[in-house]
Write an enzyme that holds these catalytic residues in place. Structure first.
Site, PDB file in Angstrom:
ATOM      1  N   TYR A  82      -6.269   0.251  12.267  1.00 33.04           N
ATOM      2  CA  TYR A  82      -7.005  -0.990  12.066  1.00 33.04           C
ATOM      3  C   TYR A  82      -7.150  -1.717  13.403  1.00 33.04           C
ATOM      4  O   TYR A  82      -6.442  -1.421  14.384  1.00 33.04           O
ATOM      5  CB  TYR A  82      -6.242  -1.916  11.113  1.00 33.04           C
ATOM      6  CG  TYR A  82      -6.234  -1.517   9.661  1.00 33.04           C
ATOM      7  CD1 TYR A  82      -7.412  -1.491   8.911  1.00 33.04           C
ATOM      8  CD2 TYR A  82      -5.037  -1.220   9.015  1.00 33.04           C
ATOM      9  CE1 TYR A  82      -7.401  -1.163   7.576  1.00 33.04           C
ATOM     10  CE2 TYR A  82      -5.011  -0.891   7.668  1.00 33.04           C
ATOM     11  CZ  TYR A  82      -6.196  -0.855   6.950  1.00 33.04           C
ATOM     12  OH  TYR A  82      -6.184  -0.534   5.631  1.00 33.04           O
ATOM     13  N   GLU A 102      -1.065  -5.369   5.068  1.00 40.69           N
ATOM     14  CA  GLU A 102       0.150  -6.178   4.983  1.00 40.69           C
ATOM     15  C   GLU A 102       0.341  -6.977   6.276  1.00 40.69           C
ATOM     16  O   GLU A 102       1.458  -7.215   6.723  1.00 40.69           O
ATOM     17  CB  GLU A 102       1.383  -5.311   4.688  1.00 40.69           C
ATOM     18  CG  GLU A 102       1.408  -4.711   3.311  1.00 40.69           C
ATOM     19  CD  GLU A 102       0.426  -3.558   3.171  1.00 40.69           C
ATOM     20  OE1 GLU A 102      -0.459  -3.624   2.297  1.00 40.69           O
ATOM     21  OE2 GLU A 102       0.526  -2.590   3.942  1.00 40.69           O
ATOM     22  N   ASN A 138     -12.670  -3.195   4.124  1.00 37.17           N
ATOM     23  CA  ASN A 138     -11.456  -2.481   3.747  1.00 37.17           C
ATOM     24  C   ASN A 138     -11.157  -2.698   2.273  1.00 37.17           C
ATOM     25  O   ASN A 138     -10.883  -3.827   1.856  1.00 37.17           O
ATOM     26  CB  ASN A 138     -10.258  -2.950   4.573  1.00 37.17           C
ATOM     27  CG  ASN A 138      -9.023  -2.124   4.286  1.00 37.17           C
ATOM     28  OD1 ASN A 138      -8.937  -0.972   4.700  1.00 37.17           O
ATOM     29  ND2 ASN A 138      -8.070  -2.692   3.567  1.00 37.17           N
ATOM     30  N   GLU A 139     -11.244  -1.628   1.498  1.00 39.00           N
ATOM     31  CA  GLU A 139     -10.965  -1.687   0.063  1.00 39.00           C
ATOM     32  C   GLU A 139     -11.648  -2.898  -0.571  1.00 39.00           C
ATOM     33  O   GLU A 139     -11.047  -3.623  -1.377  1.00 39.00           O
ATOM     34  CB  GLU A 139      -9.453  -1.713  -0.182  1.00 39.00           C
ATOM     35  CG  GLU A 139      -8.776  -0.421   0.209  1.00 39.00           C
ATOM     36  CD  GLU A 139      -7.291  -0.409  -0.097  1.00 39.00           C
ATOM     37  OE1 GLU A 139      -6.806   0.578  -0.663  1.00 39.00           O
ATOM     38  OE2 GLU A 139      -6.608  -1.401   0.243  1.00 39.00           O
ATOM     39  N   GLU A 173      -6.562   6.688   2.541  1.00 37.78           N
ATOM     40  CA  GLU A 173      -5.176   6.239   2.585  1.00 37.78           C
ATOM     41  C   GLU A 173      -4.414   7.029   1.532  1.00 37.78           C
ATOM     42  O   GLU A 173      -4.621   6.838   0.336  1.00 37.78           O
ATOM     43  CB  GLU A 173      -5.049   4.739   2.299  1.00 37.78           C
ATOM     44  CG  GLU A 173      -5.557   3.837   3.401  1.00 37.78           C
ATOM     45  CD  GLU A 173      -5.291   2.368   3.098  1.00 37.78           C
ATOM     46  OE1 GLU A 173      -4.477   2.089   2.194  1.00 37.78           O
ATOM     47  OE2 GLU A 173      -5.910   1.514   3.748  1.00 37.78           O
ATOM     48  N   TYR A 200       7.924   1.851   6.468  1.00 33.47           N
ATOM     49  CA  TYR A 200       7.085   2.498   5.455  1.00 33.47           C
ATOM     50  C   TYR A 200       7.627   3.836   4.967  1.00 33.47           C
ATOM     51  O   TYR A 200       6.924   4.597   4.318  1.00 33.47           O
ATOM     52  CB  TYR A 200       5.650   2.673   6.003  1.00 33.47           C
ATOM     53  CG  TYR A 200       4.572   2.354   4.989  1.00 33.47           C
ATOM     54  CD1 TYR A 200       4.070   1.073   4.862  1.00 33.47           C
ATOM     55  CD2 TYR A 200       4.071   3.332   4.141  1.00 33.47           C
ATOM     56  CE1 TYR A 200       3.089   0.772   3.930  1.00 33.47           C
ATOM     57  CE2 TYR A 200       3.103   3.037   3.196  1.00 33.47           C
ATOM     58  CZ  TYR A 200       2.612   1.759   3.100  1.00 33.47           C
ATOM     59  OH  TYR A 200       1.645   1.454   2.166  1.00 33.47           O
TER      60      TYR A 200
END
Length: 399
Positions: free
Chosen positions: A64, A110, A168-169, A245, A318
């Site tokens: 990103y 996030e 994005n989404e 993703e 993650y």
């Protein structure tokens, strides 16, 4: 470690696709990508983390570009030092990696406010992520700043950037086709001539809301690949199947347990996905760290002032195959074995464990070092009434 100039690099070619799948310089191609966010890694470690990604078998890195990370409080856009996007992209090329770039304007990730500058909240009447003129003017200003930074590094100009994502989404948030069209046209008008695509959840409403006619659609999910791709095929009957993703771990909230996903189970899920012939972007390949106050938050309530605020922790580990400190985990080796079944692995030695800083002890009656004096405590201030902060939810991912 070899200097950048002496490393073997493959030529960079344009990425395209036909009814059967991706093509790179006209030859059939499968994308094996991993997400690595330069803004979550100290710049001295960018090269190290990219080498580890390549060693796992990836041929592409995804990142990103957070608007609020590059816009300073003064309003000036900064692409130097830690914010040197161009340097990160050139390092990717030096490590034999293509780049998928996701410049927003909204990124989720996030990340604080999904990448938006906080000042947007101070503009009366401004509505985010829609075809509202004041907001679109702000987006145009962002594109005017960021596109020139990566334009010389597009594959059409000999660079590593082979694809750029639009928003994005978005289908998880809205369905404003005029807004998406503005973003698409804005990138093209500024010279972005590589593959453009959208990424949305593998649900019909999300694909409908976030798709752009004529552009490649991709899906985001964490399991049951064949089932998820059936949804994508309903909206894109031909062309490459791509998990843009593929969630192989998860982020953590303050006060909640650390999320982990079993390495063996994750590897099976990846194997199932690649067995369909699809391409993949692992989210995350290396998570990194939310330095400073950049960690974002989720909200489970239906309305802004409902209970349910869930702030994220500093770590963005993650449970990724390349750990937060750069370690090659059990998941790394399991993934590398799976990836090697479908694409040739690079002929490189696996990187050694990264050096660790030795623990330090602070002397003093309270653990403070010599010469430390406690800061003075400011007097409390009183307000005429309760203060309210504006709310911005971010989309929670679910497998």
């Amino acid at each position: 470690m070899l200097p950048l100039a002496s490393r073997t690099r493959r030529p960079v070619f344009m990425l395209d696709y036909d009814d059967s799948g991706f093509r790179r310089d006209g030859a059939p191609h499968r994308i094996i990508s991993g997400a690595v966010h330069y803004f979550r890694i100290h710049p001295d470690l960018w090269d190290d983390r990219l080498r580890r990604l390549r060693a796992m078998g990836a041929n592409t890195v995804d990142t990103y570009v957070p608007w609020n990370f590059h816009e300073l409080p003064s309003g000036e856009k900064d692409f130097t030092g830690w914010r040197d996007l161009g340097r990160f992209l050139r390092l990717a090329r030096a490590n034999d990696l293509d780049v998928i770039l996701r410049p927003g304007p909204y990124i989720c990730a996030e990340w604080e406010f999904g990448g938006f500058p906080a000042r947007l909240l101070t503009v009366d009447g401004l509505r985010l992520r829609c075809a509202e003129p004041a907001y679109l003017a702000e987006v145009d200003g962002w594109f005017d700043a960021v596109v020139p930074e990566f334009l010389p590094l597009l594959a059409s100009r000999g660079g590593p950037v082979v694809a750029v994502q639009i928003e994005n989404e978005y289908g998880s948030y809205g369905n404003d086709a005029a807004y998406l069209a503005h973003l698409h046209e804005g990138l093209v008008a500024r010279g972005v001539d590589c593959l453009l695509f959208t990424a949305d959840g593998a649900e019909d409403t999300m694909q409908q809301g976030g798709g752009i006619p004529g552009l490649l659609a991709t899906a985001t999910f964490g399991s049951r690949a064949a089932e998820r791709f059936e949804v994508l095929r309903r909206h894109q009957p031909k062309g490459p199947l791509t998990a843009m993703e593929f969630w192989i771990g998860w982020f953590d909230h303050l006060g909640a347990p650390h999320h982990v996903r079993d390495a063996e189970e994750s590897a099976r899920a990846l194997d199932d996905l690649l067995a369909t012939g699809a391409s993949v972007n692992l989210y995350m390949a290396h998570g990194g760290t939310n330095f400073g106050f950049w960690a974002g938050a989720n909200h489970t309530g239906a309305h802004p002032y409902d209970a349910g605020h869930e702030p994220d922790v500093t770590s963005y580990d993650y449970d990724a195959p390349i750990g937060e400190a750069g370690e090659l985990t059990e998941k790394f080796h399991a993934f590398r074995e799976v990836i090697g079944k479908y694409v040739p692995l690079p002929d490189v030695e696996l990187p050694q464990p990264p050096p660790r800083i030795a623990p330090q002890r602070l002397d003093g009656p309270t653990g403070a070092g010599p010469g430390y004096s406690a800061p003075s405590t400011p007097s409390p201030t009183r307000s005429a009434g309760p203060r309210r902060s504006r709310w911005s939810g971010s989309v929670s991912r679910s497998a």
